[in-house]
Design a protein around this motif. Sequence first.
Motif, PDB file in Angstrom:
ATOM      1  N   LEU A 106       0.818  -1.217   0.000  1.00 49.86           N
ATOM      2  CA  LEU A 106       0.000   0.000   0.000  1.00 49.86           C
ATOM      3  C   LEU A 106       0.849   1.263   0.000  1.00 49.86           C
ATOM      4  O   LEU A 106       0.526   2.244  -0.679  1.00 49.86           O
ATOM      5  N   ALA A 107       1.958   1.248   0.734  1.00 46.24           N
ATOM      6  CA  ALA A 107       2.855   2.409   0.745  1.00 46.24           C
ATOM      7  C   ALA A 107       3.502   2.592  -0.626  1.00 46.24           C
ATOM      8  O   ALA A 107       3.619   3.726  -1.121  1.00 46.24           O
ATOM      9  N   PHE A 108       3.922   1.496  -1.243  1.00 45.71           N
ATOM     10  CA  PHE A 108       4.518   1.573  -2.576  1.00 45.71           C
ATOM     11  C   PHE A 108       3.510   2.106  -3.584  1.00 45.71           C
ATOM     12  O   PHE A 108       3.836   2.961  -4.414  1.00 45.71           O
ATOM     13  N   ARG A 109       2.283   1.625  -3.502  1.00 46.96           N
ATOM     14  CA  ARG A 109       1.239   2.074  -4.412  1.00 46.96           C
ATOM     15  C   ARG A 109       0.903   3.554  -4.208  1.00 46.96           C
ATOM     16  O   ARG A 109       0.697   4.280  -5.180  1.00 46.96           O
ATOM     17  N   ALA A 110       0.885   4.008  -2.963  1.00 44.30           N
ATOM     18  CA  ALA A 110       0.594   5.414  -2.668  1.00 44.30           C
ATOM     19  C   ALA A 110       1.713   6.317  -3.206  1.00 44.30           C
ATOM     20  O   ALA A 110       1.452   7.368  -3.774  1.00 44.30           O
ATOM     21  N   ARG A 111       2.961   5.902  -3.003  1.00 42.48           N
ATOM     22  CA  ARG A 111       4.081   6.705  -3.528  1.00 42.48           C
ATOM     23  C   ARG A 111       4.107   6.712  -5.040  1.00 42.48           C
ATOM     24  O   ARG A 111       4.423   7.736  -5.662  1.00 42.48           O
ATOM     25  N   SER A 113       1.497   6.484  -7.002  1.00 39.58           N
ATOM     26  CA  SER A 113       0.423   7.345  -7.499  1.00 39.58           C
ATOM     27  C   SER A 113       0.770   8.819  -7.289  1.00 39.58           C
ATOM     28  O   SER A 113       0.340   9.667  -8.063  1.00 39.58           O
ATOM     29  N   GLN A 114       1.555   9.147  -6.264  1.00 44.19           N
ATOM     30  CA  GLN A 114       1.973  10.530  -6.054  1.00 44.19           C
ATOM     31  C   GLN A 114       2.966  10.967  -7.121  1.00 44.19           C
ATOM     32  O   GLN A 114       2.968  12.114  -7.557  1.00 44.19           O
ATOM     33  N   VAL A 115       3.830  10.059  -7.546  1.00 40.91           N
ATOM     34  CA  VAL A 115       4.821  10.378  -8.568  1.00 40.91           C
ATOM     35  C   VAL A 115       4.156  10.610  -9.914  1.00 40.91           C
ATOM     36  O   VAL A 115       4.535  11.509 -10.664  1.00 40.91           O
ATOM     37  N   THR A 116       3.134   9.837 -10.241  1.00 42.44           N
ATOM     38  CA  THR A 116       2.493   9.959 -11.547  1.00 42.44           C
ATOM     39  C   THR A 116       1.571  11.170 -11.643  1.00 42.44           C
ATOM     40  O   THR A 116       1.217  11.574 -12.728  1.00 42.44           O
ATOM     41  N   GLU A 117       1.188  11.736 -10.523  1.00 38.56           N
ATOM     42  CA  GLU A 117       0.278  12.903 -10.555  1.00 38.56           C
ATOM     43  C   GLU A 117       1.001  14.179 -10.833  1.00 38.56           C
ATOM     44  O   GLU A 117       2.057  14.497 -10.760  1.00 38.56           O
TER      45      GLU A 117
END
Length: 117
Positions: A106-111, A113-117
């Motif tokens: 979940l932490a990897f997925r959250a980071r 998604s932050q990078v792609t935004e």
Amino acid sequence: MFTHEEYLWAWAIYVLGSILCLAVFWVMTAKIKWAEVRAVLRICATVVVLVPWYSDAEGSYLSPAWIVSILEGVFEGPDAFWRAGTPLLSAVIIALILSSGVYAFLAFRARRSQVTE
């Protein structure tokens, strides 16, 4: 000895009581600021309360492992504690490893998604 129906009723009452106790524990841990610590405490409490193990060495009925390990440790000595204590400790360790994996994902997925935004 219990009949099969009495055994099922005992487990139903135990599970209901466990759910109520875990709900109270959930509310008590809600004030902990660190989400990871809060989750680890809740996972450990749930696993400890709900893991069953055989009541006797022949293995005909299951009981909560923490109760079996405490009673055997008190009445039969510290070595007997580990008959139910080993699977209980193993279940806690496995639950912690799996929950750590979920949190890492979940932490990897959250980071990500932050990078792609």
